[in-house]
Design an enzyme around this catalytic site. Structure first.
Site, PDB file in Angstrom:
ATOM      1  N   SER A 223       0.839  -1.193   0.000  1.00 46.94           N
ATOM      2  CA  SER A 223       0.000   0.000   0.000  1.00 46.94           C
ATOM      3  C   SER A 223       0.878   1.249   0.000  1.00 46.94           C
ATOM      4  CB  SER A 223      -0.900   0.017   1.233  1.00 46.94           C
ATOM      5  OG  SER A 223      -0.108   0.079   2.394  1.00 46.94           O
ATOM      6  N   GLY A 261      -2.952  -0.718  -4.151  1.00 45.99           N
ATOM      7  CA  GLY A 261      -1.883  -0.181  -3.313  1.00 45.99           C
ATOM      8  C   GLY A 261      -1.252   1.095  -3.832  1.00 45.99           C
ATOM      9  N   PRO A 304      -7.414  -0.574  -7.299  1.00 45.50           N
ATOM     10  CA  PRO A 304      -7.126   0.607  -6.486  1.00 45.50           C
ATOM     11  C   PRO A 304      -8.268   0.924  -5.508  1.00 45.50           C
ATOM     12  CG  PRO A 304      -7.837   1.271  -8.673  1.00 45.50           C
ATOM     13  CD  PRO A 304      -7.812  -0.236  -8.669  1.00 45.50           C
ATOM     14  N   GLY A 305      -7.933   1.252  -4.296  1.00 43.77           N
ATOM     15  CA  GLY A 305      -8.928   1.694  -3.322  1.00 43.77           C
ATOM     16  C   GLY A 305      -8.621   3.133  -2.917  1.00 43.77           C
ATOM     17  N   ARG A 306      -7.537   3.257  -2.155  1.00 42.69           N
ATOM     18  CA  ARG A 306      -7.112   4.562  -1.653  1.00 42.69           C
ATOM     19  C   ARG A 306      -6.945   5.607  -2.759  1.00 42.69           C
ATOM     20  NH1 ARG A 306      -3.651   4.586   2.871  1.00 42.69           N
ATOM     21  NH2 ARG A 306      -3.417   2.389   2.349  1.00 42.69           N
ATOM     22  N   ARG A 347      -6.090   6.130  11.572  1.00 38.99           N
ATOM     23  CA  ARG A 347      -4.845   5.838  10.861  1.00 38.99           C
ATOM     24  C   ARG A 347      -3.614   6.436  11.523  1.00 38.99           C
ATOM     25  NH1 ARG A 347      -3.658   7.372   6.462  1.00 38.99           N
ATOM     26  NH2 ARG A 347      -2.412   5.607   5.795  1.00 38.99           N
ATOM     27  N   TYR A 351      -1.266   3.530  12.285  1.00 38.74           N
ATOM     28  CA  TYR A 351      -0.148   3.401  11.343  1.00 38.74           C
ATOM     29  C   TYR A 351       0.868   4.526  11.484  1.00 38.74           C
ATOM     30  CZ  TYR A 351      -3.589   0.478   8.840  1.00 38.74           C
ATOM     31  OH  TYR A 351      -4.516  -0.458   8.487  1.00 38.74           O
ATOM     32  N   CYS A 378     -10.402   9.014  25.175  1.00 41.95           N
ATOM     33  CA  CYS A 378      -9.624   8.785  26.393  1.00 41.95           C
ATOM     34  C   CYS A 378      -8.362   7.987  26.116  1.00 41.95           C
ATOM     35  CB  CYS A 378     -10.493   8.064  27.411  1.00 41.95           C
ATOM     36  SG  CYS A 378     -11.956   9.005  27.782  1.00 41.95           S
ATOM     37  N   GLU A 379      -7.519   8.525  25.240  1.00 40.10           N
ATOM     38  CA  GLU A 379      -6.235   7.912  24.897  1.00 40.10           C
ATOM     39  C   GLU A 379      -5.296   9.052  24.580  1.00 40.10           C
ATOM     40  OE1 GLU A 379      -5.367   4.576  24.062  1.00 40.10           O
ATOM     41  OE2 GLU A 379      -7.353   3.766  24.499  1.00 40.10           O
TER      42      GLU A 379
HETATM   43  C1  LIG Z   1      -6.436  -3.461   0.384  1.00 40.06           C
HETATM   44  C2  LIG Z   1      -6.434  -4.134  -0.910  1.00 40.06           C
HETATM   45  C3  LIG Z   1      -6.526  -3.388  -2.074  1.00 40.06           C
HETATM   46  C4  LIG Z   1      -6.611  -1.882  -2.096  1.00 40.06           C
HETATM   47  O1  LIG Z   1      -5.501  -1.275  -1.550  1.00 40.06           O
HETATM   48  P1  LIG Z   1      -5.317   0.324  -1.722  1.00 40.06           P
HETATM   49  O2  LIG Z   1      -4.060   0.593  -0.981  1.00 40.06           O
HETATM   50  O3  LIG Z   1      -6.502   0.956  -1.074  1.00 40.06           O
HETATM   51  O4  LIG Z   1      -5.254   0.591  -3.168  1.00 40.06           O
HETATM   52  C5  LIG Z   1      -6.551  -4.058  -3.278  1.00 40.06           C
HETATM   53  N1  LIG Z   1      -6.489  -5.414  -3.325  1.00 40.06           N
HETATM   54  C6  LIG Z   1      -6.408  -6.167  -2.213  1.00 40.06           C
HETATM   55  C7  LIG Z   1      -6.371  -7.619  -2.340  1.00 40.06           C
HETATM   56  C8  LIG Z   1      -6.367  -5.557  -0.976  1.00 40.06           C
HETATM   57  O5  LIG Z   1      -6.276  -6.312   0.125  1.00 40.06           O
END
Ligand SMILES: *Cc1c(COP(=O)(O)O)cnc(C)c1O
Length: 449
Positions: A223, A261, A304-306, A347, A351, A378-379
């Site tokens: 990621s 990622g 892609p997610g993020r 996060r 992280y 409370c942390e």
């Molecule tokens: C988390 C994940 C993603 C997405 O990751 P990003 O960092 O958000 O792009 C894609 N594929 C798999 C299998 C994942 O576990």
């Protein structure tokens, strides 16, 4: 230093500071948003989300068009998913990755076609597998040898052939501009390449053609990745396995998933690649490796997610208290407490992530002061933004906006300290609407028996 300036790479495209100093998004001012929807709130720029999604789909389709007849982009729903976002993903022609029955339920409610859904997870239940096959998902990404039999049994029961991919651990772990390549991988996901488990999984799946159809291999290497160096190694390894399957088992698999990622800018230290550069780099690697191995280029997919959701959203908070703290050496840090915290953005605590922020309800001529934005939980580790220069006159009642909170904030949120979770407000063309409503204390109490 101009504490009023916005760094464009950190913000959704329609965010601006108006002449009166107030931040706006999609033509709606944050003071209006705070008045109408309250704080804290996740504020999402719909056009920005759609255009990032579209850019991935179009770019990968173009760049891989001549190579493998295109490419499929699976939005990784775990980054942030709700029914409305799933509809946008569907409308923009993307595919969707889910990894639980809950995420699948959202996809179904949004009428995402089954064939465009990929189902992930290292411990899917039989009920989830049944639900997924019943809905006709396009792929189940198999993550263990046990799961092969589990999917085959459910497919037999339903009288269908389950389309599957094998998730492979290739020994590459990528993050930012670095990657680590090892022979073995000590993690829960996937089947190992080096240990032969991935090959064995392919063999077992191909042995059961009445219930399973092996579409291809899958790898996801990390990621917040900012270049293609890690993909270079992972592609070589996974195409090596793809080739071995072709030679020894006599099947050239039609697909290959390279995972997600791709990184985004949380602060000015990050400089992500545009999708086109990324796609071109990946295409070159895939073409070279397939040519070297003398196999046809399989149809590529990415996840892609993020990179789609992250930059689209900022969190809008109201400042409650401001507390100067003396540091060793005579310096001072101002602790700015906001009305949310680790319940809506874990996060930083989880992280050690870096975020930035800006005073959002006005511009200020005051001198910059070193500030830390903290939550109300409370942390002592309940930190939202570790270090930022904010105008020294920031005070209770001011609004603060933290950009880059569209991915892994709402989706990782909690109700810690019995804190109702903030709403998600989508803004487009001067109109703001709630797409996930704010939780209430009654919602929380409703679970107590
Ligand atoms: C988390 C994940 C993603 C997405 O990751 P990003 O960092 O958000 O792009 C894609 N594929 C798999 C299998 C994942 O576990």
């Amino acid at each position: 230093m101009d504490v009023n300036a916005l760094v464009p790479s950190l913000w959704a495209s329609s965010v601006e500071r108006e002449p009166d100093g107030v931040l706006s998004v999609g033509g709606v001012s944050v003071t209006e948003l705070a008045r109408e929807f309250g704080t804290p709130a996740y504020v999402l720029d719909e056009d920005d989300f759609r255009s990032r999604a579209r850019a991935f789909r179009q770019t990968y389709a173009e760049v891989f068009g001549g190579l493998s007849g295109g490419a499929d982009v699976y939005y990784a729903g775990k980054a942030f998913l709700c029914t409305e976002v799933a509809r946008w993903v569907r409308d923009e022609g993307l595919h969707l990755d889910v990894c639980t029955g809950g995420e699948l339920a959202v996809a179904k409610r949004a009428a995402v076609p089954g064939e465009r859904i990929g189902f992930h997870g290292n411990n899917k239940s039989v009920a989830e597998i049944r639900d997924a096959l019943d809905y006709g998902v396009g792929r189940i990404v198999v993550d263990s040898l046990e799961e092969i039999d589990r999917v085959a049994a459910v497919a037999a029961e339903l009288g269908v052939v389950a389309p599957v991919l094998v998730r492979v651990t290739v020994g590459v772990e990528a993050h930012t501009h670095e990657f680590i390549a090892t022979a073995h991988e000590d993690q829960k996901f996937g089947l190992s390449l080096s240990g032969g488990h991935a090959f064995e999984a392919a063999r077992r799946i191909l042995d059961q053609p009445d219930t399973l159809r092996l579409l291809g291999l899958h790898s996801h290497i990390g990621s917040q990745i900012f270049d293609t160096a890690g993909f270079e190694v992972s592609a070589r390894r996974i195409i090596g396995l793809h080739t071995r399957i072709a030679r020894e088992l006599g099947v050239e698999l039609p697909e290959l998933d390279l995972g997600g990622g791709f990184g985004i800018a949380y602060t000015t230290e990050h400089d992500p690649l545009p999708p086109r550069t990324l796609a071109a780099g990946m295409a070159e690697i895939i073409e070279r490796e397939c040519r070297a191995d003398q196999v046809a280029v399989p149809r590529i997919s990415i996840e892609p997610g993020r990179a789609i959701a992250g930059p689209t959203t900022f969190t809008l908070y109201e400042v409650g208290t401001v507390k100067p703290v003396d540091l060793d050496g005579g310096a001072q840090r101002v602790y700015v407490s906001v009305d949310g915290g680790m319940s809506d953005n874990v996060r930083t605590a989880l992280y050690d992530a870096n975020y930035s922020c800006t005073l959002a309800n006005r511009a200020s001529e005051a001198a910059p002061a070193l500030a830390r934005v903290v939550g109300r939980h409370c942390e002592s580790g309940d930190i939202v933004v570790k270090d930022e220069f904010l105008p020294a006159d920031i005070g209770p009642g001011d609004l603060l906006a933290v950009p880059g909170t569209g991915a892994y904030c709402r989706s990782l949120s909690s109700q810690y300290n019995h804190t109702p979770r903030p709403p998600v407000v989508a803004v487009r063309d001067g109109v703001a609407r709630v797409i996930v409503r704010r939780e209430t204390i009654d919602d929380l109490l409703a679970l107590d028996v």
